[in-house]
Motif scaffolding. Sequence first.
Motif, PDB file in Angstrom:
ATOM      1  N   ALA A 143     -29.126   7.111  20.652  1.00  0.00           N
ATOM      2  CA  ALA A 143     -29.774   5.797  20.542  1.00  0.00           C
ATOM      3  C   ALA A 143     -29.481   5.151  19.195  1.00  0.00           C
ATOM      4  O   ALA A 143     -29.267   3.929  19.110  1.00  0.00           O
ATOM      5  N   LYS A 144     -29.452   5.940  18.137  1.00  0.00           N
ATOM      6  CA  LYS A 144     -29.147   5.405  16.805  1.00  0.00           C
ATOM      7  C   LYS A 144     -27.717   4.873  16.745  1.00  0.00           C
ATOM      8  O   LYS A 144     -27.451   3.816  16.170  1.00  0.00           O
ATOM      9  N   ILE A 145     -26.782   5.626  17.334  1.00  0.00           N
ATOM     10  CA  ILE A 145     -25.383   5.180  17.361  1.00  0.00           C
ATOM     11  C   ILE A 145     -25.254   3.901  18.174  1.00  0.00           C
ATOM     12  O   ILE A 145     -24.579   2.944  17.766  1.00  0.00           O
ATOM     13  N   THR A 146     -25.919   3.861  19.321  1.00  0.00           N
ATOM     14  CA  THR A 146     -25.883   2.687  20.187  1.00  0.00           C
ATOM     15  C   THR A 146     -26.359   1.447  19.438  1.00  0.00           C
ATOM     16  O   THR A 146     -25.772   0.360  19.546  1.00  0.00           O
ATOM     17  N   LYS A 147     -27.399   1.601  18.639  1.00  0.00           N
ATOM     18  CA  LYS A 147     -27.935   0.478  17.874  1.00  0.00           C
ATOM     19  C   LYS A 147     -26.941   0.012  16.815  1.00  0.00           C
ATOM     20  O   LYS A 147     -26.767  -1.198  16.600  1.00  0.00           O
ATOM     21  N   LEU A 148     -26.249   0.957  16.185  1.00  0.00           N
ATOM     22  CA  LEU A 148     -25.306   0.603  15.120  1.00  0.00           C
ATOM     23  C   LEU A 148     -24.057  -0.092  15.644  1.00  0.00           C
ATOM     24  O   LEU A 148     -23.538  -1.013  15.008  1.00  0.00           O
ATOM     25  N   ILE A 149     -23.552   0.339  16.809  1.00  0.00           N
ATOM     26  CA  ILE A 149     -22.290  -0.209  17.312  1.00  0.00           C
ATOM     27  C   ILE A 149     -22.492  -1.220  18.437  1.00  0.00           C
ATOM     28  O   ILE A 149     -21.522  -1.791  18.940  1.00  0.00           O
ATOM     29  N   SER A 150     -23.761  -1.424  18.825  1.00  0.00           N
ATOM     30  CA  SER A 150     -24.102  -2.390  19.886  1.00  0.00           C
ATOM     31  C   SER A 150     -23.398  -2.053  21.198  1.00  0.00           C
ATOM     32  O   SER A 150     -22.964  -2.945  21.944  1.00  0.00           O
ATOM     33  N   ALA A 151     -23.262  -0.777  21.478  1.00  0.00           N
ATOM     34  CA  ALA A 151     -22.653  -0.310  22.731  1.00  0.00           C
ATOM     35  C   ALA A 151     -23.016   1.153  22.915  1.00  0.00           C
ATOM     36  O   ALA A 151     -23.348   1.851  21.953  1.00  0.00           O
ATOM     37  N   ALA A 152     -22.953   1.601  24.153  1.00  0.00           N
ATOM     38  CA  ALA A 152     -23.259   3.004  24.433  1.00  0.00           C
ATOM     39  C   ALA A 152     -22.024   3.861  24.166  1.00  0.00           C
ATOM     40  O   ALA A 152     -20.939   3.563  24.676  1.00  0.00           O
ATOM     41  N   PRO A 153     -22.135   4.910  23.361  1.00  0.00           N
ATOM     42  CA  PRO A 153     -20.988   5.795  23.108  1.00  0.00           C
ATOM     43  C   PRO A 153     -20.710   6.683  24.314  1.00  0.00           C
ATOM     44  O   PRO A 153     -21.548   6.818  25.213  1.00  0.00           O
ATOM     45  N   GLU A 154     -19.544   7.296  24.333  1.00  0.00           N
ATOM     46  CA  GLU A 154     -19.217   8.268  25.374  1.00  0.00           C
ATOM     47  C   GLU A 154     -19.684   9.652  24.925  1.00  0.00           C
ATOM     48  O   GLU A 154     -19.561  10.004  23.748  1.00  0.00           O
ATOM     49  N   VAL A 155     -20.219  10.402  25.862  1.00  0.00           N
ATOM     50  CA  VAL A 155     -20.707  11.748  25.541  1.00  0.00           C
ATOM     51  C   VAL A 155     -20.022  12.745  26.464  1.00  0.00           C
ATOM     52  O   VAL A 155     -20.025  12.584  27.685  1.00  0.00           O
ATOM     53  N   SER A 156     -19.420  13.771  25.851  1.00  0.00           N
ATOM     54  CA  SER A 156     -18.714  14.776  26.636  1.00  0.00           C
ATOM     55  C   SER A 156     -18.870  16.142  25.987  1.00  0.00           C
ATOM     56  O   SER A 156     -18.484  16.330  24.823  1.00  0.00           O
ATOM     57  N   SER A 157     -19.444  17.090  26.729  1.00  0.00           N
ATOM     58  CA  SER A 157     -19.589  18.486  26.274  1.00  0.00           C
ATOM     59  C   SER A 157     -20.222  18.595  24.891  1.00  0.00           C
ATOM     60  O   SER A 157     -19.737  19.327  24.022  1.00  0.00           O
ATOM     61  N   GLY A 158     -21.297  17.853  24.671  1.00  0.00           N
ATOM     62  CA  GLY A 158     -22.029  17.944  23.413  1.00  0.00           C
ATOM     63  C   GLY A 158     -21.422  17.172  22.267  1.00  0.00           C
ATOM     64  O   GLY A 158     -21.911  17.231  21.136  1.00  0.00           O
ATOM     65  N   THR A 159     -20.339  16.429  22.518  1.00  0.00           N
ATOM     66  CA  THR A 159     -19.696  15.629  21.475  1.00  0.00           C
ATOM     67  C   THR A 159     -19.779  14.151  21.845  1.00  0.00           C
ATOM     68  O   THR A 159     -19.529  13.769  22.996  1.00  0.00           O
ATOM     69  N   ILE A 160     -20.117  13.330  20.875  1.00  0.00           N
ATOM     70  CA  ILE A 160     -20.270  11.886  21.084  1.00  0.00           C
ATOM     71  C   ILE A 160     -19.037  11.190  20.525  1.00  0.00           C
ATOM     72  O   ILE A 160     -18.608  11.463  19.397  1.00  0.00           O
ATOM     73  N   HIS A 161     -18.455  10.280  21.303  1.00  0.00           N
ATOM     74  CA  HIS A 161     -17.246   9.563  20.895  1.00  0.00           C
ATOM     75  C   HIS A 161     -17.508   8.056  20.881  1.00  0.00           C
ATOM     76  O   HIS A 161     -18.117   7.505  21.799  1.00  0.00           O
TER      77      HIS A 161
END
Length: 229
Positions: A123-141
């Motif tokens: 949620a913090k990343i989403t707020k900073l970049i104004s988009a939902a990041p990709e999440v795969s196997s415990g890693t956020i991209h």
Amino acid sequence: MEEFSQPKFESKDQRMRRLLGLRDFPKRTVEEKRMLLGSEQRLAALDAITTTTLPVSKKEVKKGIVLELADKAIISADTLRTHPLVYIGSGTDIEYPLAIGGRQIQMVDTLLSDEKMQEEVIAKITKLISAAPEVSSGTIHFTFDFGSGPEPVSVMLVSKFLPYFEEKRLEGDFVLPSDIGAIVLYASQGPGGCVGVTDAMKEKLVDGGAIVVEHQVITKNGTVTELGI
């Protein structure tokens, strides 16, 4: 006749700040911060830095550390671009390593085994970049602008403990990777107490890498730089 220097006068406020581990950093305008950090996204990450370390005002210490690191160019952008930044005892504080300039971030904290904590980081990343990041196997991209346009960033959430003494490491504990660009510790706690700087950590650093432990920066060769007063 032996001479003695007069002790430096310390006000009540200065003494209290010293006892609380607070630091005084150069006052900087928004424009100065923007110039040092290079982008609006990185400035937003700086402004959003929080801390669970009491007193709450210690978040200002983290902000001061970020700006001092940038101003003194202590860790190069190339080092942080090509080598991981390992944040030990991170909690959900993704803003701090992003503001420092980490592109390959490993957040190490046993609290990250909690799904709500993982969701908070996202949620913090989403707020900073104004988009939902990709999440795969415990890693956020996602991509993030550090001052030269959008760059790929990976954030690995590691819900493990890093023991202070290697000989006390148990199966399943965190093992530091090799060729680390930066190791960040800020009041990092674990089952065995506070995790401090070890020779093993220094050995894992690449040339030009550094350990940021609260307001100190320690290089691979052992040079120590104090940030702030």
